[in-house]
Design a protein around this motif. Structure first.
Motif, PDB file in Angstrom:
ATOM      1  N   GLU A  70       0.814  -1.214   0.000  1.00 18.29           N
ATOM      2  CA  GLU A  70       0.000   0.000   0.000  1.00 18.29           C
ATOM      3  C   GLU A  70       0.848   1.264   0.000  1.00 18.29           C
ATOM      4  OE1 GLU A  70      -2.670  -0.154   3.258  1.00 18.29           O
ATOM      5  OE2 GLU A  70      -3.751  -1.930   2.535  1.00 18.29           O
ATOM      6  N   ILE A 121      -5.342  -1.393 -13.100  1.00 18.13           N
ATOM      7  CA  ILE A 121      -5.946  -0.369 -12.251  1.00 18.13           C
ATOM      8  C   ILE A 121      -7.462  -0.419 -12.391  1.00 18.13           C
ATOM      9  CG2 ILE A 121      -6.058   2.101 -11.737  1.00 18.13           C
ATOM     10  CD1 ILE A 121      -3.281   2.384 -12.913  1.00 18.13           C
ATOM     11  N   VAL A 125     -10.671   3.475  -9.296  1.00 14.96           N
ATOM     12  CA  VAL A 125      -9.401   4.106  -8.906  1.00 14.96           C
ATOM     13  C   VAL A 125      -8.936   5.053 -10.008  1.00 14.96           C
ATOM     14  CG1 VAL A 125      -6.985   3.704  -8.302  1.00 14.96           C
ATOM     15  CG2 VAL A 125      -8.757   2.162  -7.446  1.00 14.96           C
ATOM     16  N   SER A 126      -9.102   4.641 -11.267  1.00 12.24           N
ATOM     17  CA  SER A 126      -8.736   5.507 -12.391  1.00 12.24           C
ATOM     18  C   SER A 126      -9.512   6.815 -12.348  1.00 12.24           C
ATOM     19  CB  SER A 126      -9.002   4.798 -13.726  1.00 12.24           C
ATOM     20  OG  SER A 126      -8.210   3.645 -13.848  1.00 12.24           O
ATOM     21  N   LYS A 128     -10.741   8.247  -9.654  1.00 17.20           N
ATOM     22  CA  LYS A 128     -10.224   9.046  -8.535  1.00 17.20           C
ATOM     23  C   LYS A 128      -8.919   9.736  -8.908  1.00 17.20           C
ATOM     24  CE  LYS A 128     -12.270   6.306  -4.797  1.00 17.20           C
ATOM     25  NZ  LYS A 128     -11.983   5.429  -3.619  1.00 17.20           N
ATOM     26  N   ILE A 129      -8.065   9.026  -9.639  1.00 21.09           N
ATOM     27  CA  ILE A 129      -6.786   9.602 -10.063  1.00 21.09           C
ATOM     28  C   ILE A 129      -7.026  10.765 -11.019  1.00 21.09           C
ATOM     29  CG2 ILE A 129      -4.657   9.153 -11.349  1.00 21.09           C
ATOM     30  CD1 ILE A 129      -4.728   6.285 -10.273  1.00 21.09           C
ATOM     31  N   LEU A 139      -2.358  11.492  -6.457  1.00 24.22           N
ATOM     32  CA  LEU A 139      -2.886  10.332  -5.736  1.00 24.22           C
ATOM     33  C   LEU A 139      -2.005   9.123  -6.046  1.00 24.22           C
ATOM     34  CD1 LEU A 139      -5.171   9.133  -3.981  1.00 24.22           C
ATOM     35  CD2 LEU A 139      -6.398   8.625  -6.094  1.00 24.22           C
ATOM     36  N   SER A 140      -1.360   8.615  -5.012  1.00 24.17           N
ATOM     37  CA  SER A 140      -0.476   7.455  -5.194  1.00 24.17           C
ATOM     38  C   SER A 140      -1.290   6.180  -5.053  1.00 24.17           C
ATOM     39  CB  SER A 140       0.643   7.465  -4.144  1.00 24.17           C
ATOM     40  OG  SER A 140       1.455   8.607  -4.305  1.00 24.17           O
ATOM     41  N   TYR A 141      -1.090   5.285  -6.010  1.00 28.20           N
ATOM     42  CA  TYR A 141      -1.793   4.006  -5.956  1.00 28.20           C
ATOM     43  C   TYR A 141      -0.886   2.926  -6.533  1.00 28.20           C
ATOM     44  CZ  TYR A 141      -5.078   0.248  -6.983  1.00 28.20           C
ATOM     45  OH  TYR A 141      -5.696  -0.974  -7.051  1.00 28.20           O
ATOM     46  N   TYR A 142      -0.743   1.838  -5.790  1.00 29.30           N
ATOM     47  CA  TYR A 142       0.050   0.704  -6.259  1.00 29.30           C
ATOM     48  C   TYR A 142      -0.900  -0.463  -6.506  1.00 29.30           C
ATOM     49  CZ  TYR A 142       4.172   3.289  -4.844  1.00 29.30           C
ATOM     50  OH  TYR A 142       5.151   4.248  -4.728  1.00 29.30           O
ATOM     51  N   PRO A 143      -1.060  -0.859  -7.774  1.00 29.32           N
ATOM     52  CA  PRO A 143      -1.985  -1.961  -8.093  1.00 29.32           C
ATOM     53  C   PRO A 143      -1.614  -3.240  -7.353  1.00 29.32           C
ATOM     54  CG  PRO A 143      -1.243  -0.844 -10.084  1.00 29.32           C
ATOM     55  CD  PRO A 143      -0.390  -0.332  -8.973  1.00 29.32           C
ATOM     56  N   THR A 144      -2.619  -4.051  -7.084  1.00 24.58           N
ATOM     57  CA  THR A 144      -2.382  -5.358  -6.468  1.00 24.58           C
ATOM     58  C   THR A 144      -2.337  -6.469  -7.513  1.00 24.58           C
ATOM     59  OG1 THR A 144      -4.761  -5.633  -6.104  1.00 24.58           O
ATOM     60  CG2 THR A 144      -3.477  -4.662  -4.307  1.00 24.58           C
TER      61      THR A 144
END
Length: 445
Positions: A70, A121, A125-126, A128-129, A139-144
């Motif tokens: 995260e 992604i 989330v896209s 929100k970014i 906005l930092s997001y690391y895909p799972t």
């Protein structure tokens, strides 16, 4: 007016005649129309198939599931990079295994370049970014989930690659739960060394229990938490180990008198060097105290930085000097007491009797047994804890699929149909033109 209407009517009639003539010509050559159109559709289909075959890729989705992701970290707290999901070592291994018959490229560099890894992604989330970017925010997001693509039609290659990548990631980053047990007495170490080993093992165990919010983790297998193990270790250290340590100190017992004396004298030598250094520093401070006494004027003492003293104002230099002077002299006194204590230890070092040696060895072995019981339980809880937290840290989410990165075949067939229709009409008109030209030429002759 009537002449104009007659002329317009005549033009319309000529156009209808011409259009009918065109349709008639096409019907007369319908076989050519059909053959040429179908031929070009067929050629377009073959071309599309060949082109798409060159753009065929195999893909698989790998899923990551661990808390550190995260914030963009690997489980060992190092930065996470998606390209490291499949390492160069894994690529080399798979390339060497399949290069003879299943990989179409011949060079490793081409094989490596044919691999791509993309984060998956989610749509929400896209959105929100995008919203954050419009507001000027980040906005930092690391895909799972990550899609691994390889330009190879053979599923076996990517299957092997993904399995190797998952195994290597687990081996490299999954926390190790095994804690080594304490050994039994073998007369290699002096008694003091065993005390040191016990304290060091206890310190490392406490540190292990406090990591990753473990202390309150409740084990379903054992029925208690790391906190219970921590209490057991405290009892061993504060009661049983202290008891043995006090007995050895009072008696001055050692099973290696010469070794212990050499070690103590080395400690005394080091303490004397520290004492001499502090005495020199004390003299410097005393001289400054005598020379720069407080006056009505503000005085700046240039040596304050060298003595490690920081001044908030120029007027507080004298109180800071006194404070430093007292601290240095207190340290000198403490080192003196420590030297005296070690010299007394040297004077009272004795070998134990057989009975004392037996009792001490039994106590050390009992301590090792008690500590190993805690370690065995710690290994059970550790394994359970890491299985819960990192059991599914990485896995292959989907089977390997072969897909086409080119254009749909229907598009190639549609373009072929249009081109075939126009080409056939063009050829029909060329043939008709040649036919009419020959007729006219023959008629003139």
């Amino acid at each position: 007016m009537n002449q104009l209407e007659e002329r317009v009517y005549q033009n319309q009639e000529d156009e209808e005649i011409d259009l009918m003539e065109l349709v008639k010509i096409l019907l007369n050559h319908k076989l050519m129309l059909i053959v040429v159109t179908i031929s070009i559709i067929f050629i377009s289909g073959i071309a599309g198939y060949i082109l798409n075959k060159k753009n065929m890729i195999t893909s698989v989705v790998i899923e990551l599931n661990y808390p550190e992701l995260e914030i963009g970290l690997n489980p060992d707290k190092t930065p996470f990079l998606k390209d490291n999901l499949v390492s160069i070592n894994t690529l080399n291994t798979v390339f060497a295994e399949f290069k003879k018959d299943k990989i179409k490229v011949k060079e490793f560099a081409d094989f490596r370049n044919s691999l791509s890894i993309e984060g998956v992604i989610p749509d929400n989330v896209s959105q929100k970014i995008e919203t954050a970017l419009k507001k000027g925010e980040t906005l930092s997001y690391y895909p799972t989930q990550y899609k691994v693509k390889l330009k190879e039609m053979n599923k076996n290659v990517l299957e092997r690659l993904s399995i190797e990548a998952v195994e290597e990631f687990e081996e490299k980053y999954k926390p190790k739960s095994e804690i080594l047990l304490m050994g039994r007495v073998n007369n290699i170490y002096d008694y003091d060394d065993y005390i040191l080993l016990f304290n060091e093992k206890i310190r490392s165990l406490k540190l292990n229990f406090s990591l990753d919010y473990k202390i309150n983790y409740y084990s379903k297998i054992l029925g208690y938490s790391f906190n219970e193990l921590n209490n057991r270790i405290d009892n061993i250290q504060n009661i049983e180990l202290k008891k043995l340590e006090s007995f050895l100190d009072i008696k001055g017992l050692s099973n290696s008198k010469n070794t212990r004396e050499i070690k103590l004298r080395a400690d005394i030598k080091f303490l004397n060097l520290r004492k001499e250094k502090l005495i020199g520093e004390s003299k410097v401070i005393k001289n400054i105290l005598d020379e720069y006494k407080p006056t009505n004027r503000q005085i700046v003492v240039p040596s304050m930085g060298e003595l490690g003293i920081k001044l908030e104002t120029e007027n507080e230099y004298y109180s800071k000097l006194i404070e430093k002077y007292l601290l240095v002299n207190t340290s000198i006194e403490n080192i003196g007491y420590e030297i005296k204590f070690k010299e007394e230890e040297i004077s009272k070092i004795v070998y134990p009797t057989e009975e004392e040696n037996k009792m001490i060895n039994e106590s050390i072995n009992l301590l090792a047994t008690r500590l190993n019981e805690v370690i065995e339980d710690a290994n059970i809880i550790n394994k359970e804890f890491y299985e819960v937290k990192y059991g599914n840290m990485i896995k292959i989410l989907t089977p390997v699929e072969i897909s086409n990165s080119g254009k749909p075949m229907i598009l190639f067939l549609g373009v072929g149909a249009v081109l075939g229709l126009f080409a056939s009409i063009f050829l029909i008109f060329i043939c008709e033109f040649i036919k009419n030209y020959k007729t006219r030429f023959s008629f003139k002759n």
